[in-house]
Design a protein around this motif. Structure first.
Motif, PDB file in Angstrom:
ATOM      1  N   TRP A  64       0.829  -1.206   0.000  1.00 48.51           N
ATOM      2  CA  TRP A  64       0.000   0.000   0.000  1.00 48.51           C
ATOM      3  C   TRP A  64       0.860   1.251   0.000  1.00 48.51           C
ATOM      4  CZ3 TRP A  64      -1.689   4.207   3.008  1.00 48.51           C
ATOM      5  CH2 TRP A  64      -2.874   4.790   2.546  1.00 48.51           C
ATOM      6  N   ARG A  65       0.441   2.221  -0.806  1.00 49.52           N
ATOM      7  CA  ARG A  65       1.205   3.453  -0.966  1.00 49.52           C
ATOM      8  C   ARG A  65       0.341   4.665  -0.659  1.00 49.52           C
ATOM      9  NH1 ARG A  65       0.847  -0.781  -3.947  1.00 49.52           N
ATOM     10  NH2 ARG A  65       2.713  -1.607  -4.893  1.00 49.52           N
ATOM     11  N   ASP A  66       0.996   5.751  -0.251  1.00 51.93           N
ATOM     12  CA  ASP A  66       0.301   7.009  -0.036  1.00 51.93           C
ATOM     13  C   ASP A  66      -0.340   7.442  -1.349  1.00 51.93           C
ATOM     14  OD1 ASP A  66      -0.492   9.303   1.465  1.00 51.93           O
ATOM     15  OD2 ASP A  66       1.078  10.449   0.451  1.00 51.93           O
ATOM     16  N   GLY A  98      10.220   9.134   3.330  1.00 55.13           N
ATOM     17  CA  GLY A  98      11.212   9.703   2.423  1.00 55.13           C
ATOM     18  C   GLY A  98      11.248   9.038   1.062  1.00 55.13           C
ATOM     19  N   ARG A  99      10.589   7.877   0.931  1.00 54.32           N
ATOM     20  CA  ARG A  99      10.526   7.185  -0.360  1.00 54.32           C
ATOM     21  C   ARG A  99       9.230   7.587  -1.065  1.00 54.32           C
ATOM     22  NH1 ARG A  99      14.072   5.591   3.139  1.00 54.32           N
ATOM     23  NH2 ARG A  99      15.518   3.938   2.600  1.00 54.32           N
ATOM     24  N   ALA A 102       5.500   6.888   0.267  1.00 57.47           N
ATOM     25  CA  ALA A 102       5.539   6.641   1.711  1.00 57.47           C
ATOM     26  C   ALA A 102       4.198   7.000   2.328  1.00 57.47           C
ATOM     27  CB  ALA A 102       6.660   7.444   2.356  1.00 57.47           C
ATOM     28  N   ALA A 103       3.682   6.095   3.113  1.00 58.66           N
ATOM     29  CA  ALA A 103       2.382   6.293   3.752  1.00 58.66           C
ATOM     30  C   ALA A 103       2.579   6.477   5.248  1.00 58.66           C
ATOM     31  CB  ALA A 103       1.486   5.091   3.487  1.00 58.66           C
ATOM     32  N   SER A 104       1.769   7.305   5.835  1.00 56.80           N
ATOM     33  CA  SER A 104       1.818   7.511   7.280  1.00 56.80           C
ATOM     34  C   SER A 104       1.315   6.256   7.986  1.00 56.80           C
ATOM     35  CB  SER A 104       0.930   8.702   7.640  1.00 56.80           C
ATOM     36  OG  SER A 104       0.639   8.710   9.009  1.00 56.80           O
ATOM     37  N   ASP A 128      13.797  -0.213   1.555  1.00 60.28           N
ATOM     38  CA  ASP A 128      12.830   0.790   1.109  1.00 60.28           C
ATOM     39  C   ASP A 128      11.404   0.569   1.607  1.00 60.28           C
ATOM     40  OD1 ASP A 128      14.663   2.349  -0.420  1.00 60.28           O
ATOM     41  OD2 ASP A 128      14.609   0.806  -1.973  1.00 60.28           O
ATOM     42  N   TRP A 129      11.138  -0.523   2.333  1.00 61.92           N
ATOM     43  CA  TRP A 129       9.767  -0.849   2.737  1.00 61.92           C
ATOM     44  C   TRP A 129       9.675  -1.173   4.226  1.00 61.92           C
ATOM     45  CZ3 TRP A 129       5.446  -0.897  -0.502  1.00 61.92           C
ATOM     46  CH2 TRP A 129       5.719  -0.652  -1.859  1.00 61.92           C
ATOM     47  N   ASN A 130       8.583  -0.706   4.836  1.00 64.63           N
ATOM     48  CA  ASN A 130       8.228  -1.068   6.201  1.00 64.63           C
ATOM     49  C   ASN A 130       7.062  -2.036   6.162  1.00 64.63           C
ATOM     50  OD1 ASN A 130      10.079   0.479   7.644  1.00 64.63           O
ATOM     51  ND2 ASN A 130       8.736   2.266   7.720  1.00 64.63           N
ATOM     52  N   GLY A 131       6.916  -2.814   7.196  1.00 63.93           N
ATOM     53  CA  GLY A 131       5.794  -3.735   7.327  1.00 63.93           C
ATOM     54  C   GLY A 131       5.037  -3.457   8.611  1.00 63.93           C
ATOM     55  N   ILE A 132       3.716  -3.518   8.527  1.00 58.14           N
ATOM     56  CA  ILE A 132       2.850  -3.332   9.692  1.00 58.14           C
ATOM     57  C   ILE A 132       1.990  -4.584   9.821  1.00 58.14           C
ATOM     58  CG2 ILE A 132       1.045  -1.934  10.751  1.00 58.14           C
ATOM     59  CD1 ILE A 132       2.087   0.426   9.016  1.00 58.14           C
ATOM     60  N   HIS A 133       2.174  -5.297  10.929  1.00 57.62           N
ATOM     61  CA  HIS A 133       1.426  -6.532  11.179  1.00 57.62           C
ATOM     62  C   HIS A 133       0.051  -6.165  11.721  1.00 57.62           C
ATOM     63  CE1 HIS A 133       1.220 -10.585  13.505  1.00 57.62           C
ATOM     64  NE2 HIS A 133       0.598 -10.638  12.353  1.00 57.62           N
ATOM     65  N   LEU A 134      -0.995  -6.748  11.147  1.00 55.59           N
ATOM     66  CA  LEU A 134      -2.367  -6.518  11.604  1.00 55.59           C
ATOM     67  C   LEU A 134      -2.908  -7.780  12.270  1.00 55.59           C
ATOM     68  CD1 LEU A 134      -3.952  -4.713   8.513  1.00 55.59           C
ATOM     69  CD2 LEU A 134      -2.583  -3.733  10.359  1.00 55.59           C
ATOM     70  N   ARG A 135      -3.716  -7.576  13.311  1.00 60.50           N
ATOM     71  CA  ARG A 135      -4.396  -8.686  13.993  1.00 60.50           C
ATOM     72  C   ARG A 135      -5.821  -8.265  14.282  1.00 60.50           C
ATOM     73  NH1 ARG A 135       0.405  -8.366  16.280  1.00 60.50           N
ATOM     74  NH2 ARG A 135      -0.292  -7.225  18.099  1.00 60.50           N
ATOM     75  N   ALA A 136      -6.718  -9.209  14.192  1.00 57.47           N
ATOM     76  CA  ALA A 136      -8.120  -8.929  14.532  1.00 57.47           C
ATOM     77  C   ALA A 136      -8.208  -8.583  16.018  1.00 57.47           C
ATOM     78  CB  ALA A 136      -8.997 -10.128  14.217  1.00 57.47           C
TER      79      ALA A 136
END
Length: 141
Positions: A64-66, A98-99, A102-104, A128-136
């Motif tokens: 996902w991107r801004d 900065g890339r 980039a999404a907040s 160049d990429w961050n990961g955000i783990h999601l959980r229910a």
């Protein structure tokens, strides 16, 4: 031959995927980091399947991107979670600050909350990429 102490990031183990897992990829585009994809495929021993795959999967990565619609992100999270078997790992990957694109992390957290999910603190998954783990909600680690 040079031996290097490989980290979880180098082996894609931080995603929580296991050998034999089927991992579904959402919102692929030509800007994704192919090294992340390759590391996941090497770890699982399986090719990534796309969003049209119509059976249960063991894990999900969502690029996902801004500039993408936050409501669309919430809807995509809901759709991805619907095919995720046994509450497997679900990750949103975003370009680092900065890339381009980039999404907040607060935007991702807001979309996750709308979708009924908790969002962890972003981690670095490539240069160049961050990961955000999601959980229910209500699900443990």
């Amino acid at each position: 031959m040079v031996f290097v102490n490989q980290t979880a990031s180098q082996n894609a183990e931080e995603f929580g995927f296991k050998p034999g897992d089927i991992v579904q990829e959402w919102l692929w585009d030509d800007d994704v980091d192919d090294s992340i994809r390759e590391k996941i495929e090497n770890l699982t021993g399986q090719d990534l399947v796309d969003e049209d795959y119509d059976s249960a999967v063991d894990g999900v990565i969502l690029w996902w991107r801004d500039g993408d619609d936050e409501d669309e992100l919430s809807d995509t999270i809901v759709d991805a979670y619907a095919v995720l078997g046994d509450d497997g790992p679900l990750w949103v990957l975003t370009p680092k600050p900065g890339r381009e694109g980039a999404a907040s992390s607060s935007t991702v957290q807001s979309a996750a909350k709308t979708a009924g999910m908790n969002a962890a603190t972003p981690i670095t998954v490539s240069p160049d990429w961050n990961g955000i783990h999601l959980r229910a909600y209500g699900k443990g680690r």
